[in-house]
Design a protein around this motif. Structure first.
Motif, PDB file in Angstrom:
ATOM      1  N   ILE A  42       0.861  -1.183   0.000  1.00  0.00           N
ATOM      2  CA  ILE A  42       0.000   0.000   0.000  1.00  0.00           C
ATOM      3  C   ILE A  42       0.897   1.232   0.000  1.00  0.00           C
ATOM      4  O   ILE A  42       2.002   1.220   0.526  1.00  0.00           O
ATOM      5  CB  ILE A  42      -0.978   0.047   1.206  1.00  0.00           C
ATOM      6  CG1 ILE A  42      -0.212   0.025   2.537  1.00  0.00           C
ATOM      7  CG2 ILE A  42      -1.982  -1.086   1.128  1.00  0.00           C
ATOM      8  CD1 ILE A  42      -1.127   0.205   3.756  1.00  0.00           C
ATOM      9  N   ASP A  44       1.121   5.290   1.004  1.00  0.00           N
ATOM     10  CA  ASP A  44       0.513   6.317   1.857  1.00  0.00           C
ATOM     11  C   ASP A  44       0.597   7.703   1.244  1.00  0.00           C
ATOM     12  O   ASP A  44      -0.299   8.524   1.438  1.00  0.00           O
ATOM     13  CB  ASP A  44       1.178   6.305   3.239  1.00  0.00           C
ATOM     14  CG  ASP A  44       0.889   5.030   4.002  1.00  0.00           C
ATOM     15  OD1 ASP A  44      -0.278   4.607   4.009  1.00  0.00           O
ATOM     16  OD2 ASP A  44       1.811   4.454   4.592  1.00  0.00           O
ATOM     17  N   THR A  59       0.460   1.738  -8.280  1.00  0.00           N
ATOM     18  CA  THR A  59      -0.211   1.725  -6.985  1.00  0.00           C
ATOM     19  C   THR A  59      -0.422   3.159  -6.517  1.00  0.00           C
ATOM     20  O   THR A  59       0.528   3.928  -6.408  1.00  0.00           O
ATOM     21  CB  THR A  59       0.633   0.969  -5.938  1.00  0.00           C
ATOM     22  OG1 THR A  59       0.875  -0.354  -6.403  1.00  0.00           O
ATOM     23  CG2 THR A  59      -0.104   0.898  -4.611  1.00  0.00           C
ATOM     24  N   HIS A  61      -2.844   5.791  -3.644  1.00  0.00           N
ATOM     25  CA  HIS A  61      -3.223   5.784  -2.230  1.00  0.00           C
ATOM     26  C   HIS A  61      -4.450   4.915  -1.974  1.00  0.00           C
ATOM     27  O   HIS A  61      -4.565   4.307  -0.922  1.00  0.00           O
ATOM     28  CB  HIS A  61      -3.482   7.216  -1.770  1.00  0.00           C
ATOM     29  CG  HIS A  61      -3.895   7.318  -0.332  1.00  0.00           C
ATOM     30  ND1 HIS A  61      -3.019   7.080   0.706  1.00  0.00           N
ATOM     31  CD2 HIS A  61      -5.101   7.590   0.235  1.00  0.00           C
ATOM     32  CE1 HIS A  61      -3.661   7.230   1.857  1.00  0.00           C
ATOM     33  NE2 HIS A  61      -4.924   7.532   1.601  1.00  0.00           N
ATOM     34  N   THR A  63      -5.472   2.188  -3.592  1.00  0.00           N
ATOM     35  CA  THR A  63      -5.424   0.798  -4.043  1.00  0.00           C
ATOM     36  C   THR A  63      -4.499  -0.062  -3.182  1.00  0.00           C
ATOM     37  O   THR A  63      -3.704   0.440  -2.394  1.00  0.00           O
ATOM     38  CB  THR A  63      -4.952   0.708  -5.504  1.00  0.00           C
ATOM     39  OG1 THR A  63      -3.633   1.269  -5.590  1.00  0.00           O
ATOM     40  CG2 THR A  63      -5.880   1.455  -6.437  1.00  0.00           C
ATOM     41  N   VAL A  64      -4.650  -1.356  -3.356  1.00  0.00           N
ATOM     42  CA  VAL A  64      -3.759  -2.354  -2.757  1.00  0.00           C
ATOM     43  C   VAL A  64      -3.155  -3.150  -3.903  1.00  0.00           C
ATOM     44  O   VAL A  64      -3.875  -3.573  -4.810  1.00  0.00           O
ATOM     45  CB  VAL A  64      -4.532  -3.299  -1.815  1.00  0.00           C
ATOM     46  CG1 VAL A  64      -3.617  -4.378  -1.266  1.00  0.00           C
ATOM     47  CG2 VAL A  64      -5.173  -2.515  -0.679  1.00  0.00           C
ATOM     48  N   LYS A  85       5.655   4.011   1.230  1.00  0.00           N
ATOM     49  CA  LYS A  85       4.915   2.767   1.100  1.00  0.00           C
ATOM     50  C   LYS A  85       5.086   1.893   2.334  1.00  0.00           C
ATOM     51  O   LYS A  85       6.045   2.048   3.107  1.00  0.00           O
ATOM     52  CB  LYS A  85       5.383   1.982  -0.131  1.00  0.00           C
ATOM     53  CG  LYS A  85       6.807   1.430  -0.013  1.00  0.00           C
ATOM     54  CD  LYS A  85       7.167   0.572  -1.214  1.00  0.00           C
ATOM     55  CE  LYS A  85       8.573  -0.023  -1.077  1.00  0.00           C
ATOM     56  NZ  LYS A  85       8.912  -0.921  -2.190  1.00  0.00           N
ATOM     57  N   ASP A 108      -3.484  -4.976  -9.041  1.00  0.00           N
ATOM     58  CA  ASP A 108      -3.928  -3.761  -8.341  1.00  0.00           C
ATOM     59  C   ASP A 108      -5.412  -3.853  -8.019  1.00  0.00           C
ATOM     60  O   ASP A 108      -6.249  -4.018  -8.912  1.00  0.00           O
ATOM     61  CB  ASP A 108      -3.645  -2.519  -9.196  1.00  0.00           C
ATOM     62  CG  ASP A 108      -2.162  -2.344  -9.480  1.00  0.00           C
ATOM     63  OD1 ASP A 108      -1.375  -2.494  -8.527  1.00  0.00           O
ATOM     64  OD2 ASP A 108      -1.806  -2.066 -10.640  1.00  0.00           O
ATOM     65  N   ARG A 115      -7.829  -2.146   1.952  1.00  0.00           N
ATOM     66  CA  ARG A 115      -6.734  -1.219   2.232  1.00  0.00           C
ATOM     67  C   ARG A 115      -6.728  -0.799   3.699  1.00  0.00           C
ATOM     68  O   ARG A 115      -5.678  -0.722   4.333  1.00  0.00           O
ATOM     69  CB  ARG A 115      -6.829   0.025   1.347  1.00  0.00           C
ATOM     70  CG  ARG A 115      -5.533   0.815   1.367  1.00  0.00           C
ATOM     71  CD  ARG A 115      -5.656   2.218   0.813  1.00  0.00           C
ATOM     72  NE  ARG A 115      -4.331   2.792   0.748  1.00  0.00           N
ATOM     73  CZ  ARG A 115      -3.630   3.207   1.793  1.00  0.00           C
ATOM     74  NH1 ARG A 115      -4.145   3.081   3.014  1.00  0.00           N
ATOM     75  NH2 ARG A 115      -2.421   3.715   1.649  1.00  0.00           N
TER      76      ARG A 115
END
Length: 265
Positions: A42, A44, A59, A61, A63-64, A85, A108, A115
């Protein structure tokens, strides 16, 4: 002046998690490489751009990203400000190798609940002594990831079966207040999947297994403090990792620190 790169990494005593990795990068770009474990990522702040299985991915903020084992990938900042991250490296006991193909096709995941759960697990993993809570949170994360990769119809179980599972786990926790039990061990003894075990217990008793065990340990520590034991000794005798671990949960439940409680007896 460029922001200093930051890296924090550790191996928590939680089955399934081989490494926790937190990083802040502004310029570093990963070359193509592979892992023999799952990479659950993830972001940040900022964004990450990467190539996986010869496809461009990224990736953000919200999404995972789940990068499967043995599939080459790289990684670089997608913005001039870089990215921050948090990564969990998970072994095949969490997600089996049969899911690698599905993950390579759709790495993704736009899943805000997932999340949030991953972020909460990172917070718990920073606190030594809360391993049962970490295992419980990881079980739900694994279940949700499998749902994305291999949707399955829900299994309906009779209510009496659910109650029996919950009561069996409660008896097990009562018998192991001090030494504790891992979620995987409990699942084997109760004959239930870890995520189902946590869900059944929470539905039956209104709190998660780790919350129940913590409350039992706090009650034991209260009794020991009233007997005159110093907080450090009461902590380990009640099953906590150390005095700080006891203090964090004791004040949350009782309202005062263990030292203050002992002085007020």
């Amino acid at each position: 002046m460029a922001t200093r790169e930051e890296v924090f990494a550790w191996r928590p005593p939680v089955p399934g998690v081989t490494e926790v990795f937190h990083a802040r990068f502004t310029e570093h770009a990963y070359p193509m490489h592979v892992h023999d474990v799952w990479t659950l990522l993830i972001v940040d702040t900022g964004a990450v751009r990467y190539d996986l299985n010869r496809h461009a991915c990224g990736t953000l903020h919200e999404t995972v990203s789940l990068l499967p084992p043995h599939i080459p990938h790289n990684g670089s900042p997608a913005t001039p400000e870089g990215f921050r991250k948090r990564v969990l490296y998970l072994d095949l006991s969490v997600l089996d190798a049969a899911l690698i193909g599905s993950a390579a096709d759709t790495p993704d995941l736009a899943d805000l609940l997932l999340r949030r759960r991953v972020g909460q697990l990172h917070t718990v993993l920073a606190n030594r002594g809360d391993e049962l809570e970490a295992e419980s949170r990881l079980a739900f994360i694994g279940e949700r990831l499998r749902g994305h990769l291999r949707p399955m119809a829900a299994t309906v179980r009779p209510p009496e079966r659910e109650r029996g599972v919950a009561e069996h786990l409660r008896d097990l926790l009562d018998a192991r207040v001090v030494q504790g039990v891992t979620l995987n061990e409990a699942a084997e003894l109760v004959h239930a999947h870890p995520a189902h075990l946590v869900r059944a217990f929470s539905a039956a008793f209104g709190l998660a297994p780790h919350q129940y065990l913590t409350a039992r340990r706090v009650e034991r520590a209260r009794s020991l403090l009233l007997d005159g034991l110093p907080p450090a000794e009461a902590a380990t005798a009640a099953g906590f990792y150390d005095q700080a671990h006891l203090g964090r949960h004791f004040k949350r439940i009782v309202g005062v620190s263990p030292g203050r409680f002992r002085r007020a007896r």
